[in-house]
Scaffold this motif. Structure first.
Motif, short mmCIF file in Angstrom:
data_model
loop_
_atom_site.label_atom_id
_atom_site.label_comp_id
_atom_site.label_asym_id
_atom_site.label_seq_id
_atom_site.Cartn_x
_atom_site.Cartn_y
_atom_site.Cartn_z
N UNK A 1 -2.06 0.61 -10.27
CA UNK A 1 -2.36 -0.84 -9.23
C UNK A 1 -2.23 -1.74 -10.15
N UNK A 2 -2.00 -2.07 -11.57
CA UNK A 2 -0.78 -3.28 -12.33
C UNK A 2 -0.17 -3.42 -12.29
N UNK A 3 0.58 -2.33 -12.21
CA UNK A 3 1.61 -2.75 -11.73
C UNK A 3 2.45 -2.71 -10.39
N UNK A 4 1.30 -2.90 -9.33
CA UNK A 4 1.34 -3.34 -8.17
C UNK A 4 1.03 -4.29 -8.56
N UNK A 5 -0.05 -5.08 -9.70
CA UNK A 5 -0.42 -6.56 -9.49
C UNK A 5 0.28 -7.59 -9.74
N UNK A 6 1.95 -6.95 -10.41
CA UNK A 6 2.70 -7.61 -11.14
C UNK A 6 4.09 -7.14 -10.27
N UNK A 7 3.92 -6.93 -8.83
CA UNK A 7 4.95 -6.36 -8.12
C UNK A 7 6.08 -5.84 -8.62
N UNK A 8 5.81 -4.40 -9.18
CA UNK A 8 6.21 -3.85 -9.58
C UNK A 8 6.24 -2.05 -8.89
N UNK A 9 6.47 -2.31 -7.95
CA UNK A 9 6.42 -1.63 -6.68
C UNK A 9 6.42 -0.32 -6.90
N UNK A 10 8.21 0.02 -7.35
CA UNK A 10 8.72 1.21 -7.74
C UNK A 10 8.08 1.60 -9.16
N UNK A 11 7.42 1.05 -10.24
CA UNK A 11 7.55 1.01 -11.48
C UNK A 11 5.88 1.83 -10.97
N UNK A 12 5.48 1.87 -9.67
CA UNK A 12 3.86 1.77 -9.28
C UNK A 12 4.10 2.98 -8.09
N UNK A 13 4.92 3.62 -7.70
CA UNK A 13 4.89 4.51 -7.09
C UNK A 13 5.59 5.71 -8.15
N UNK A 14 6.55 5.81 -8.97
CA UNK A 14 5.88 6.89 -9.31
C UNK A 14 4.56 7.12 -9.83
N UNK A 15 3.38 6.44 -10.59
CA UNK A 15 2.83 6.66 -10.89
C UNK A 15 1.39 7.84 -9.81
N UNK A 16 1.28 6.58 -8.87
CA UNK A 16 0.84 7.01 -7.49
C UNK A 16 1.37 8.38 -6.34
N UNK A 17 2.92 8.83 -7.03
CA UNK A 17 2.98 10.27 -6.94
C UNK A 17 2.47 11.41 -7.60
N UNK A 18 1.86 10.60 -8.98
CA UNK A 18 1.58 11.47 -10.41
C UNK A 18 -0.40 11.68 -9.97
N UNK A 19 -0.83 10.96 -9.34
CA UNK A 19 -2.03 10.66 -8.73
C UNK A 19 -1.92 11.63 -7.93
N UNK A 20 -1.47 12.10 -6.68
CA UNK A 20 -1.02 13.20 -5.46
C UNK A 20 -0.79 14.29 -6.14
N UNK A 21 -0.03 14.05 -6.64
CA UNK A 21 0.27 15.55 -7.70
C UNK A 21 -1.14 16.08 -8.65
N UNK A 22 -1.60 15.65 -8.55
CA UNK A 22 -3.32 16.02 -10.49
C UNK A 22 -4.26 16.29 -8.83
N UNK A 23 -4.26 15.33 -7.74
CA UNK A 23 -5.24 15.91 -6.90
C UNK A 23 -5.09 15.82 -5.92
N UNK A 24 -4.49 16.82 -5.37
CA UNK A 24 -3.90 16.91 -4.27
C UNK A 24 -4.69 16.82 -2.63
N UNK A 25 -6.32 16.72 -3.50
CA UNK A 25 -7.28 16.93 -2.07
C UNK A 25 -7.63 15.45 -1.58
N UNK A 26 -6.68 14.54 -2.21
CA UNK A 26 -7.85 12.98 -2.30
C UNK A 26 -7.34 12.27 -1.37
N UNK A 27 -7.24 12.14 -0.34
CA UNK A 27 -7.22 11.21 0.89
C UNK A 27 -6.90 10.16 0.33
#
Length: 479
Positions: free
Chosen positions: A79-105
């Motif tokens: 979220x912090x990287x999204x807020x300062x328009x570093x979307x590629x960095x944010x994407x890495x972490x969102x992928x990790x969130x989904x990997x750790x919580x595959x059922x979180x829609x």
């Protein structure tokens, strides 16, 4: 008191909107137990609420270091990287969130939104070519007909010598416009186009730094961020008077995003500019930019209320806005603040070609004018936002001395009292969005400057508004 007790008190402060207190309490907890990932992640959330995204990233990273499986830490860093328009960095972490919580829609939805932003940026870069005519030059207002059932005041004045429609904004039109917006009505698209196109022409005629005198018998009002809080903007005009020949206004950027009436504020300010161009002036803020609008709501709001072409017109208008104003030769008015190096002069700003770069980017004079913040210590340091720098009293003193100024007026940050006099009286921060985002509890303020060049500070409270939440049109990544 134990570290866990301090953490619990920090949680209560965070939930009640006392974000600085929450940061202090989490910090005390960390000092007692520096091995808790939860304490760092919770402090990151408090920093996010304070828009200190750079230090939120640092705290989230520390939490991940302590616990590589801690989902909230990855999410808050994203979220912090999204807020300062570093979307590629944010994407890495969102992928990790989904990997750790595959059922979180919800996490999957945020990952999808972040992927869209990354693809959008890549596509824009891929198709970047030498530009043709600006959109404002291509708009054909004759194809946007007024419906017979439109109940607003009309401003069609026939055609000019080039067979182009002529629109003259009148006070009657402004009065009707305000009432329409107060009652939740939209302005007809024909008039939205006409107002934004007309404003673009006016902005392009102004220099990068507009110099406005304060003649005897007149007042100039400086307003800070209004952030889509339309009903609070109306309160300023109610308390302080509307723009006139004896009462000029300078709006110091960030009039859009976050609040859910950004369209209404932008259209009204532009219409007032067309009514009397020398009565009202606008600076560009860091939120008058495409990347911020895509995340914080203005793009979504304009597309919801009007259409995509309208947003592109507004984007063109933001790129034409001046970057600074000089009031009475004494006060330098800029949205963010001062510079990463010494020796920048007003002549440098006068000579700066703002049209050579539509968006501020990550470095350079424009970025610094839109993004920097003050600090109480001398010198310069990295910004807690993760973008730009912080500058101290010695930097402000040197800039004012070299340029013969009484002071620097800036905005860009919430001040609980609405304003704050800083840097030995040489710097003033003014913020004009009271109870920012319906959560901060701060006052709003504006500054009146008379012919004697003395400042009068005025504070006001937030006003009631219809039940539409802040960030209603923002990208869901910031939800």
């Amino acid at each position: 008191m134990s570290a866990e007790d301090l953490k619990n008190q920090g949680n209560k402060a965070l939930l009640s909107g006392h974000y600085n207190d929450a940061v202090d309490l989490y910090t005390q907890a960390i000092e007692l137990n520096p091995q808790s990932a939860v304490y760092y992640a919770n402090r990151a959330q408090a920093h996010i609420k304070n828009e200190a995204y750079g230090v939120a990233i640092e705290d989230s990273s520390k939490a991940i270091e302590l616990d590589p499986t801690y989902i909230k830490a990855y999410f808050r860093r994203a979220v912090s990287n999204t807020a300062i328009i570093k979307h590629k960095d944010a994407l890495v972490d969102f992928k990790k969130v989904v990997q750790l919580a595959p059922g979180d829609n919800a996490a999957k939805q945020r990952l999808n939104e972040c992927q869209k932003l990354v693809r959008k940026a890549a596509f824009a870069l891929a198709i970047a070519v030498e530009e043709g005519p600006a959109l404002s030059e291509q708009i054909d207002l004759d194809v946007v007909k007024i419906d017979n059932n439109y109940d607003g005041v009309k401003i069609d004045d026939g055609y000019d010598e080039n067979d182009k429609p002529v629109f003259t904004v009148t006070q009657k039109f402004i009065d009707d416009l305000v009432e329409r917006f107060k009652n939740g009505k939209l302005l007809h698209l024909r008039y939205v186009y006409a107002i934004v196109v007309g404003a673009i022409k006016l902005f392009k005629e102004e220099p990068t730094m507009v110099e406005t005198p304060v003649p005897e018998g007149t007042t100039t009002t400086v307003c800070g961020d209004t952030h889509g809080q339309f009903f609070d903007l109306l309160e300023i005009f109610k308390l302080n008077g509307w723009p006139s020949a004896t009462h000029r206004y300078v709006f110091n950027g960030d009039f859009v995003d976050r609040g859910s009436w950004s369209a209404e504020i932008a259209i009204l300010l532009y219409a007032l500019k067309l009514l009397n161009p020398s009565f009202i002036y606008l600076n560009r803020g860091n939120h008058e930019t495409d990347d911020m609008n895509a995340v914080y709501g203005f793009e979504g709001e304009i597309k919801h209320k009007y259409n995509e072409r309208t947003f592109k017109l507004f984007s063109e208008s933001f790129s034409a806005l001046p970057l600074a104003h000089l009031i009475g030769g004494a006060y330098f008015v800029v949205h963010g603040g001062l510079f990463s190096k010494d020796g920048v002069t007003l002549d440098d700003i006068r000579a700066y070609s703002r049209f050579s770069r539509k968006q501020p980017g990550n470095s350079g004079l424009m970025m610094e004018m839109l993004w920097t913040d003050p600090q109480p210590e001398n010198g310069r340091s990295p910004s807690q936002r993760g973008v730009g720098i912080r500058f101290g009293p010695d930097v402000t003193e040197a800039f004012c001395k070299e340029n013969g100024l009484k002071g620097v007026l800036r905005s860009h940050e919430v001040r609980m009292g609405g304003y704050e006099v800083e840097h030995n009286g040489k710097l003033v921060t003014v913020f004009s969005a009271p109870n920012y985002c319906d959560s901060q509890g701060n006052k709003g303020a504006y500054i009146n400057i008379g012919h004697d060049l003395e400042m009068q500070f005025n504070v006001f409270d937030a006003q009631p508004h219809p039940d539409v939440k802040p960030m209603a049109y923002s990208n869901r990544l910031m939800g």
